[in-house]
Scaffold this motif. Structure first.
Motif, short mmCIF file in Angstrom:
data_model
loop_
_atom_site.label_atom_id
_atom_site.label_comp_id
_atom_site.label_asym_id
_atom_site.label_seq_id
_atom_site.Cartn_x
_atom_site.Cartn_y
_atom_site.Cartn_z
N GLY A 291 45.20 28.16 57.69
CA GLY A 291 44.08 27.99 56.77
C GLY A 291 43.99 28.99 55.64
N LEU A 292 44.89 29.96 55.61
CA LEU A 292 44.78 30.97 54.55
C LEU A 292 45.89 30.79 53.51
N GLU B 222 55.91 26.92 41.44
CA GLU B 222 56.34 26.43 42.75
C GLU B 222 56.78 27.57 43.65
N ASP B 223 57.36 28.62 43.04
CA ASP B 223 57.74 29.79 43.84
C ASP B 223 56.50 30.57 44.26
N SER C 133 58.49 39.01 55.62
CA SER C 133 58.91 37.63 55.84
C SER C 133 57.73 36.66 55.98
N GLY C 134 56.53 37.19 55.87
CA GLY C 134 55.37 36.28 55.94
C GLY C 134 55.18 35.67 57.32
N LEU D 31 53.56 29.48 44.69
CA LEU D 31 52.81 28.70 45.69
C LEU D 31 53.25 28.99 47.11
N VAL D 32 54.54 29.23 47.30
CA VAL D 32 55.04 29.43 48.66
C VAL D 32 55.18 30.91 49.03
N TYR E 272 51.27 32.65 51.42
CA TYR E 272 50.81 32.38 52.78
C TYR E 272 51.56 33.26 53.76
N ASP E 273 51.01 33.36 54.96
CA ASP E 273 51.79 33.87 56.08
C ASP E 273 51.58 32.89 57.22
N SER E 274 51.64 33.35 58.46
CA SER E 274 51.57 32.42 59.58
C SER E 274 50.15 32.16 60.05
N ARG F 86 54.69 42.32 50.96
CA ARG F 86 55.04 41.18 51.81
C ARG F 86 56.44 41.35 52.36
N GLU G 58 57.56 31.23 38.37
CA GLU G 58 57.37 29.77 38.42
C GLU G 58 56.32 29.39 39.45
N LEU H 57 55.62 22.96 49.87
CA LEU H 57 55.57 22.26 48.58
C LEU H 57 55.13 20.81 48.79
N MET I 114 53.32 25.34 61.09
CA MET I 114 52.35 26.44 61.14
C MET I 114 52.93 27.71 60.53
N ARG I 115 54.04 27.56 59.82
CA ARG I 115 54.61 28.61 58.97
C ARG I 115 55.04 29.84 59.74
#
Lengths: 464, 433
Positions: free
Chosen positions: A36-37, A24-25, A72-73, A27-28, A31-33, A70, A22, B53, B25-26
């Motif tokens: 800007g990436l 939305e899943d 815990s990002g 999309l998240v 990224y990591d911490s 990956r 999906e 989101l 900041m994730r």
């Protein structure tokens, strides 16, 4: 894009629950911490066994799909961001601690075990796993090994690399590699384990890790020291080491960081001070007592403004906890925190602080600096707003100039966060074209197709 | 947090501020504190994921779609992530605002929206209607129908939430609002005057608790004024995404209580306290800032107030019991009140407070969450009950009616021996007549 038949294959292998498609899943999970990436994976999978990791890798190999591991990002250089899309393989469900071997002093766990969970499990048996990255409550062991994570105790106890004894991993061709073991000595052939530690997920996917454990220190003493000038703090660090004392921790925070951390924790840190040092000496009680006296004397000699000693273990823990929140706390005051990981020989700390101050002024930037002073590992963090293009340009110029000098001093562009996507250029400057070429050859011998975590550490051949 | 111009795919009315979502900041410090992430392991059901989101919606990269709506409501709004976040991100508040967006962008089917509007805009704002609506429930208990229903297990045939809702109803008395005197004088040497904010659930379902709150305050030397004209605090409307009705109710209560000359406005409902303290933000654009700040500083949870003024312990009767304390999310996370309830408990002679593990972990009640997500709520509750069990305490103390309903129901289902008491009831037990 992933074709339907590949998705079907993955679902058949892992069940629907562990295959994420999906939007939305996805999309998240891109990224990591690192600020800007972001990149979208095409599909995300959660294997629950080492065999499944291998089977997923075989599918990626046969179909020629990029695959990015990956945890815990919480990475700080973009290592787990799928910049070519494809499959993201999340190892969080491989989260079992398999064995704590009290006779050989080792622990074996799966890659998705959270660092602090391992720490607590071995502590219950009266043992100690020292590496403690700032994100230890969240980060996974697999991620720690792949990034060779450091932490607050690096000065005396070393970093993740110093504790890895054995690894099991899946190589990009689908073969299994088991390297190292519980033997204290092992010189049989190339030390693949040492190559894999810090390889940022570009050579293989780790499924199992065996780490060395040690007995915990019997006693510790924690100092919280304030300074009117950050350079004096730097001087204190060098003098303590020169006195042949190796504290387990020597952490520094500048004024901006002190204020942000205090905003969050409210434990009475001094807002007006230029810097603070958190120093911990540990070991046998007699040694601790002796070293504490010596440290206290040096702090007085260099002219520390105030010296406090934590009254009990609880207070010491709360101070270390406060320090761990430094980066996130800096994010209170601005939308974007650009963090760097410059590391210099520690005798050059005072000069480095001067340089950071000078450059911040030159580029009109707000900078908060904190880090592992004892390791010469600083995190000068530009407090900025990614919507302000000019400010971002100045921030990058700031780092360019900083790194130029750091390299000239014989330092490194990354002490503990890795190169990932963010610092490929800086690495090339540090190790030169020849160095990059050798790394590329190593990468090719493990991953001739270039499917595993592509685009990290250095430009792949196609890009350059 | 109310924007005025269009932000990405949010509608302008009641949208999150871009700065509030950019703040994240994730780092992931929130992940281990989030009950829904702990339950599912799904990043989008974590504070970090939810804010990401919302950020994608505000940057126009994602429509405000079904998934966004689901996450807005699946979030317990327990605010544990707010406590854990060093960067000051308020993921719970962002999700609360996203619920308002959900109603604007994805209207409910007609009959549901008529029902919702009746409850939120007609019934809850009117104490009289609300009290009348409870009459059938009281008759249901009085006439023995409840006994019949529970013993016949007929509700096992109905949807899970109906069975649970029926099971949660405590023994009900006459609503307190109709009986409580508007002025209740101090019974010992007078120290001051406070106003009492009587929550809807408290007056309807826990009349006895609030009666004790007033009695304890009187015994501690305070005259208590309980204005009859007070209305719902507006918290249910916030959690259901009807921020406009909250503003109307907030304005009414603000005007009513600011007319009184009192040292503090005390409440024994953590949910109300948290909402009342948020009037400052909710009415920011409509009211004078100083007035709101003044109001904000007067709002005190009962334990916060008592500890601040100092509990008079002379004359308190010993209560020889071992108790454990469950922290309501809206007390510890939303209001940052953690020490005061413990101090209040320990001021009672004879009492032993035995801490449970994860005392600030949500109990799974979370307004209507426990009825909307019965299965997930049960798992969160089981974790809590297990921690209660390990303490072997005689009594479980809490300080919020939502938690109270959920915990009492859970303990009964699990056939555990502990009664649940509100902190005021415990203090009431120690207070001499």
């Amino acid at each position: 894009m992933i074709s339907e038949h590949i998705t079907a294959k993955l679902v058949q292998l892992l069940t629907k629950e562990n295959v994420i498609t999906e939007q939305e899943d996805l999309l998240v999970l891109g990224y990591d911490s690192t600020p800007g990436l972001h990149a979208m994976p095409d599909i995300v999978v959660y294997p629950v066994s080492s065999e499944q990791v291998r089977d997923i890798m075989i599918i990626a190999r046969d179909e020629g799909i990029a695959i990015t591991p990956r945890g815990s990002g919480t990475g700080l250089s973009g290592g787990s961001i799928p910049i070519q899309g494809g499959i993201v393989i999340c190892l969080n469900k491989l989260n079992k601690i398999l064995e704590i071997d009290e006779e050989n002093l080792t622990a074996t766990c799966q890659a998705g075990v959270v660092t602090l969970d391992l720490f607590n499990a071995v502590a219950e048996k009266g043992l100690f796993y020292p590496p403690d990255p700032g994100s230890q409550k969240i980060s996974t062991m697999g991620g720690n090994v792949m990034e060779d994570a450091g932490g607050l105790r690096g000065l005396k106890y070393g970093v993740t690399r110093d504790y890895v004894m054995a690894l099991k991993c899946v190589l990009p061709d689908g073969s299994l590699l088991s390297t190292g073991g519980k033997s204290v000595k092992d010189v049989a052939g190339y030390a693949f384990k040492d190559l894999l530690v810090g390889s940022e997920g570009t050579l293989g996917i780790i499924t199992e890790i065996t780490v060395k454990l040690i007995p915990p220190p019997q006693d510790k003493k924690t100092f919280l020291t304030y300074f009117d000038d950050i350079r004096t703090a730097g001087e204190a660090v060098s003098k303590i080491i020169a006195a042949k004392i190796i504290p387990s921790t020597m952490e520094i925070m500048d004024k901006a960081t002190i204020n942000c951390v205090e905003d969050y924790v409210s434990i009475g840190l001094p807002r007006e001070m230029a810097a603070l040092l958190l120093i911990e000496v540990d070991g046998h009680p007699a040694v601790v007592a002796e070293e504490a006296i010596a440290v206290n004397k040096i702090l007085e000699q260099v002219g520390a403004a105030e010296i406090h000693i934590a009254k009990d273990a609880e207070e010491a823990v709360s101070l270390a906890e406060a320090r761990r929140t430094a980066l996130s706390a800096l994010a209170r005051v601005c939308p974007t925190t650009l963090l760097e990981d410059a590391t210099v020989p520690r005798s050059l700390l005072p000069e480095t602080f001067t340089l950071i101050e000078k450059l911040a002024e030159k580029y009109h930037l707000r900078v908060g600096t904190f880090g592992h002073a004892g390791d010469g590992n600083l995190h000068p963090t530009v407090l900025c707003d990614e919507r302000d293009k000019d400010e971002m340009r100045r921030a990058h110029a700031f780092y360019d100039e900083l790194y130029e000098q750091v390299l000239e001093w014989g330092g490194t562009v990354s002490g503990e966060h890795g190169i990932g996507i963010a610092k490929k250029d800086y690495l090339a400057r540090q190790i030169g074209a020849g160095g990059v070429a050798v790394m590329r050859r190593v990468k090719n011998s493990f991953d001739p197709q270039g499917i595993l975590n592509p685009g990290k550490i250095f430009e792949s051949k196609q890009e350059s | 947090m109310t924007g005025t111009k269009q932000l990405g795919n949010f509608t302008p009315e009641d949208a999150p501020e871009y700065g509030d979502v950019l703040q994240c900041m994730r780092c992931g410090f929130c992940l281990p504190t989030c009950p829904t992430f702990s339950l599912t392991g799904r990043e989008r059901s974590s504070p970090r994921g939810r804010v990401a989101l919302a950020r994608a919606v505000s940057e126009g990269k994602l429509e405000f779609n079904q998934a966004m709506k689901e996450e807005a409501y699946f979030c317990l709004d327990c605010r544990a992530c707010t406590t854990a976040c060093p960067s000051g991100v308020k993921a719970g508040e962002v999700m609360e605002i996203c619920r308002a967006q959900a109603h604007q962008q994805q209207p409910l089917p007609k009959w549901q929206s008529v029902f919702r509007n009746f409850i939120l805009q007609k019934m809850l704002p009117s104490p009289d209607l609300l009290e009348t609506s409870m009459l059938p429930a009281r008759l249901y208990q009085k006439l023995g129908i409840q006994w019949l229903v529970r013993n016949s297990k007929i509700l096992k045939l109905a949807p899970a939430w109906i069975d649970k809702a029926e099971g949660m109803i405590p023994e009900m008395h006459q609503p307190l609002r109709q009986q409580i005197p508007q002025f209740s004088p101090a019974t010992t040497e007078k120290r001051g005057t406070v106003a009492f904010f009587l929550g809807c659930v408290m007056t309807l379902m826990y009349a006895e608790v609030s009666r004790q709150t007033v009695r304890v305050l009187n015994h501690q030397g305070y005259d208590v004024i309980t204005p009859k004209e007070q209305k719902c605090c507006g918290a249910p409307h916030l959690t259901e995404g009807d921020r406009e009705t909250t503003r109307t109710l907030a304005t009414h209560n603000l005007d009513l209580f600011m007319k009184l000359d009192v040292d503090a406005i005390v409440t024994d409902c953590a949910g109300c306290g948290s909402a009342l303290k948020e009037y400052e933000e909710i009415l920011a654009e409509r009211q004078d800032h100083n007035r709101l700040e003044h109001f904000r500083h007067k709002i005190k949870d009962i334990s916060e107030f008592l500890v601040e003024v100092g509990i008079r312990t002379e004359g308190l009767k010993p209560v020889n019991k071992v108790v454990t304390y469950h922290e309501p999310c809206h007390l510890c996370h939303a209001q940052g009140i953690t020490k005061q309830p413990r101090e209040a408990i320990q001021s009672i002679p004879g009492i032993e407070l035995r801490e449970m593990d994860e005392s600030s972990w949500c109990c799974g009640s979370a307004a209507t969450f426990s009825l909307k997500f019965t299965e997930e709520s049960q798992k969160i509750l089981d974790r809590k009950l297990n921690n209660v069990k390990k303490t072997e305490a005689d009594v479980l103390i809490t300080a919020n009616p939502g938690c109270h309903l959920q915990l009492a129901w859970g303990l009964r289902q699990a056939e555990m021996p502990q009664p649940v008491l509100h902190l005021s009831e415990l203090l009431g037990e120690a207070t001499p007549d």
